[in-house]
Motif scaffolding. Sequence first.
Motif, PDB file in Angstrom:
ATOM      1  N   GLY A   1     -27.789 -11.424 -29.683  1.00  0.00           N
ATOM      2  CA  GLY A   1     -27.253 -10.250 -29.012  1.00  0.00           C
ATOM      3  C   GLY A   1     -27.456 -10.204 -27.516  1.00  0.00           C
ATOM      4  N   LEU A   2     -28.022 -11.247 -26.923  1.00  0.00           N
ATOM      5  CA  LEU A   2     -28.400 -11.207 -25.513  1.00  0.00           C
ATOM      6  C   LEU A   2     -27.242 -11.592 -24.597  1.00  0.00           C
ATOM      7  N   ALA A   3     -27.074 -10.816 -23.522  1.00  0.00           N
ATOM      8  CA  ALA A   3     -26.139 -11.199 -22.466  1.00  0.00           C
ATOM      9  C   ALA A   3     -26.695 -12.417 -21.731  1.00  0.00           C
ATOM     10  N   ASN A   4     -25.811 -13.245 -21.206  1.00  0.00           N
ATOM     11  CA  ASN A   4     -26.242 -14.470 -20.542  1.00  0.00           C
ATOM     12  C   ASN A   4     -25.386 -14.748 -19.311  1.00  0.00           C
ATOM     13  N   ASP A   5     -25.506 -15.958 -18.757  1.00  0.00           N
ATOM     14  CA  ASP A   5     -24.775 -16.284 -17.528  1.00  0.00           C
ATOM     15  C   ASP A   5     -23.264 -16.199 -17.725  1.00  0.00           C
ATOM     16  N   TRP A   6     -22.774 -16.548 -18.923  1.00  0.00           N
ATOM     17  CA  TRP A   6     -21.334 -16.445 -19.155  1.00  0.00           C
ATOM     18  C   TRP A   6     -20.857 -15.007 -18.925  1.00  0.00           C
ATOM     19  N   HIS A   7     -21.589 -14.051 -19.482  1.00  0.00           N
ATOM     20  CA  HIS A   7     -21.188 -12.647 -19.355  1.00  0.00           C
ATOM     21  C   HIS A   7     -21.270 -12.172 -17.909  1.00  0.00           C
ATOM     22  N   LEU A   8     -22.287 -12.641 -17.180  1.00  0.00           N
ATOM     23  CA  LEU A   8     -22.420 -12.262 -15.771  1.00  0.00           C
ATOM     24  C   LEU A   8     -21.204 -12.722 -14.974  1.00  0.00           C
ATOM     25  N   VAL A   9     -20.795 -13.983 -15.182  1.00  0.00           N
ATOM     26  CA  VAL A   9     -19.661 -14.510 -14.434  1.00  0.00           C
ATOM     27  C   VAL A   9     -18.356 -13.877 -14.917  1.00  0.00           C
ATOM     28  N   HIS A  10     -18.206 -13.764 -16.233  1.00  0.00           N
ATOM     29  CA  HIS A  10     -17.008 -13.181 -16.826  1.00  0.00           C
ATOM     30  C   HIS A  10     -16.762 -11.772 -16.298  1.00  0.00           C
ATOM     31  N   LEU A  11     -17.772 -10.926 -16.332  1.00  0.00           N
ATOM     32  CA  LEU A  11     -17.615  -9.540 -15.904  1.00  0.00           C
ATOM     33  C   LEU A  11     -17.696  -9.405 -14.389  1.00  0.00           C
ATOM     34  N   GLY A  12     -18.581 -10.156 -13.786  1.00  0.00           N
ATOM     35  CA  GLY A  12     -18.771 -10.061 -12.348  1.00  0.00           C
ATOM     36  C   GLY A  12     -17.564 -10.502 -11.553  1.00  0.00           C
ATOM     37  N   SER A  13     -16.837 -11.491 -12.044  1.00  0.00           N
ATOM     38  CA  SER A  13     -15.671 -11.965 -11.302  1.00  0.00           C
ATOM     39  C   SER A  13     -14.576 -10.921 -11.264  1.00  0.00           C
ATOM     40  N   ARG A  14     -14.452 -10.121 -12.302  1.00  0.00           N
ATOM     41  CA  ARG A  14     -13.440  -9.060 -12.294  1.00  0.00           C
ATOM     42  C   ARG A  14     -13.851  -7.922 -11.359  1.00  0.00           C
ATOM     43  N   ALA A  15     -15.157  -7.666 -11.260  1.00  0.00           N
ATOM     44  CA  ALA A  15     -15.623  -6.674 -10.290  1.00  0.00           C
ATOM     45  C   ALA A  15     -15.333  -7.151  -8.872  1.00  0.00           C
ATOM     46  N   ALA A  16     -15.626  -8.426  -8.601  1.00  0.00           N
ATOM     47  CA  ALA A  16     -15.324  -8.994  -7.288  1.00  0.00           C
ATOM     48  C   ALA A  16     -13.822  -9.040  -7.045  1.00  0.00           C
ATOM     49  N   GLY A  17     -13.043  -9.083  -8.130  1.00  0.00           N
ATOM     50  CA  GLY A  17     -11.595  -9.153  -8.029  1.00  0.00           C
ATOM     51  C   GLY A  17     -10.903  -7.826  -7.857  1.00  0.00           C
ATOM     52  N   GLY A  18     -11.643  -6.758  -7.603  1.00  0.00           N
ATOM     53  CA  GLY A  18     -11.030  -5.493  -7.240  1.00  0.00           C
ATOM     54  C   GLY A  18     -10.891  -4.467  -8.347  1.00  0.00           C
ATOM     55  N   THR A  19     -11.241  -4.832  -9.589  1.00  0.00           N
ATOM     56  CA  THR A  19     -11.163  -3.868 -10.690  1.00  0.00           C
ATOM     57  C   THR A  19     -12.129  -2.718 -10.437  1.00  0.00           C
ATOM     58  N   ALA A  20     -11.710  -1.507 -10.780  1.00  0.00           N
ATOM     59  CA  ALA A  20     -12.534  -0.327 -10.484  1.00  0.00           C
ATOM     60  C   ALA A  20     -13.641  -0.110 -11.502  1.00  0.00           C
ATOM     61  N   LEU A  21     -13.306  -0.285 -12.783  1.00  0.00           N
ATOM     62  CA  LEU A  21     -14.257  -0.035 -13.871  1.00  0.00           C
ATOM     63  C   LEU A  21     -14.309  -1.282 -14.736  1.00  0.00           C
ATOM     64  N   VAL A  22     -15.479  -1.883 -14.851  1.00  0.00           N
ATOM     65  CA  VAL A  22     -15.665  -3.113 -15.618  1.00  0.00           C
ATOM     66  C   VAL A  22     -16.479  -2.779 -16.856  1.00  0.00           C
ATOM     67  N   MET A  23     -15.865  -2.955 -18.033  1.00  0.00           N
ATOM     68  CA  MET A  23     -16.511  -2.529 -19.267  1.00  0.00           C
ATOM     69  C   MET A  23     -16.991  -3.717 -20.094  1.00  0.00           C
ATOM     70  N   VAL A  24     -18.273  -3.709 -20.400  1.00  0.00           N
ATOM     71  CA  VAL A  24     -18.854  -4.726 -21.280  1.00  0.00           C
ATOM     72  C   VAL A  24     -18.259  -4.583 -22.671  1.00  0.00           C
ATOM     73  N   GLU A  25     -18.049  -5.714 -23.302  1.00  0.00           N
ATOM     74  CA  GLU A  25     -17.457  -5.792 -24.643  1.00  0.00           C
ATOM     75  C   GLU A  25     -18.177  -4.928 -25.673  1.00  0.00           C
ATOM     76  N   ALA A  26     -17.566  -4.776 -26.842  1.00  0.00           N
ATOM     77  CA  ALA A  26     -18.183  -4.059 -27.959  1.00  0.00           C
ATOM     78  C   ALA A  26     -19.601  -4.581 -28.174  1.00  0.00           C
ATOM     79  N   THR A  27     -20.574  -3.700 -27.967  1.00  0.00           N
ATOM     80  CA  THR A  27     -21.988  -4.074 -27.976  1.00  0.00           C
ATOM     81  C   THR A  27     -22.661  -3.376 -29.148  1.00  0.00           C
ATOM     82  N   ALA A  28     -23.173  -4.176 -30.074  1.00  0.00           N
ATOM     83  CA  ALA A  28     -23.626  -3.652 -31.366  1.00  0.00           C
ATOM     84  C   ALA A  28     -24.894  -2.817 -31.232  1.00  0.00           C
ATOM     85  N   VAL A  29     -24.896  -1.668 -31.898  1.00  0.00           N
ATOM     86  CA  VAL A  29     -26.050  -0.768 -31.848  1.00  0.00           C
ATOM     87  C   VAL A  29     -27.112  -1.149 -32.875  1.00  0.00           C
TER      88      VAL A  29
END
Length: 388
Positions: free
Chosen positions: A61-89
């Motif tokens: 269940g741990l986030a890793n470097d893939w998730h950082l780059v995957h989500l971070g690149s869209r933030a750097a790309g101008g997206t206003a709201l960046v939502m992490v995938e379905a995260t199990a409770v």
Amino acid sequence: MPADNAHQDDSPSPSHGSIADADHDREIPEIDLLSPLSIRGVTLRNRIVMSPMCQYSSEDGLANDWHLVHLGSRAAGGTALVMVEATAVTPEGRISPADMGIWGEQHVEPLARIARFVKGQGAVAAIQLAHAGRKASCEPPWKGGASITSPEAGGWTVVGPSPIPFHDGDPVPQALDQLGIEGIIDAFEAACRRALEAGFEVIEIHAAHGYLLHEFLSPLSNLRTDSYGGSLENRMRLVLRVAERLRGIMPDALPLFVRISATDWVEGGWDIEQSIALSRLLKGLGVDLIDVSSGALVPKATIPVSKGYQVPFARRIKDEAGIMTGAVGLITEPGHANEIITAGDADLAFIGRELLREPYWAIKAQHDLDGEPSWPIPYGYAVQRRAK
């Protein structure tokens, strides 16, 4: 509840010949895809949202470097709201053993790293909290997506509102009893607390796509005869209780979203009328926006997939429930996304697969609609210099 100031004006219009004519005739700026939007105490720099998309790339269940780059690149790309995938409770709430999770304290710091980076790029970090219900314990899609039926193979017992499997031949879910339902609600609350600790400023409850909360909503998957089944009021009870619990622990300044499937696309299932009724009640509990998707409760449904096919559902919920909405589904071109916002069909455009194809889609939208793309500082100098 705070209103969407960009869309609501309750003041009366002055009559012709009044002293307010000058104000009355003043041109009101058009709200478009690039307009900022404030929801409670959070301001989005535009109306573009990265829709939550499962990566099936976690271990335990741990986030890793893939998730950082995957989500971070869209933030750097101008997206206003960046939502992490379905995260199990809970561990059992994962779709697959490779899903993201937030059931323990060990998950907080890896997610906080992502939230910090996203915020550092001028975007808002959001997270979707989820439980897969009867659609849990499966292989990742690129391995075929089949149910994992034994603990030796890494699987677990799946749960749902009723003992009805998703596919014929799939494991029959264990119907949750009252204690189990209370445990699910507690798990969502604990996950929300961890998400807030990690620095996420928007929380979304996943009640769509045939996962646990949607399973309780639909009469096709919920055949219970207790207070969580039967009538619409009873079938909505679990989603409403989860929303009420989360709103109760969230700071007033932070928004709460709920993603729903507006229809099952099957006769006798969950539909838009029930979705409007649910959305009205969610608004009353302090939910700020309905993220409007559809389908995925049953494997065989006739869905008229086409450009913007779910947008009319977002419009109806926005108009008839009086709550902000997000439109999602085959929105690929900036011009189309802009039309959705300018027409008042929705308040946000959720972009999914197109952001996988083009991480800088939001900058492309700025170029197409405004002619003045805002590049990340380390890129902007080189890009603009070359353009000259």
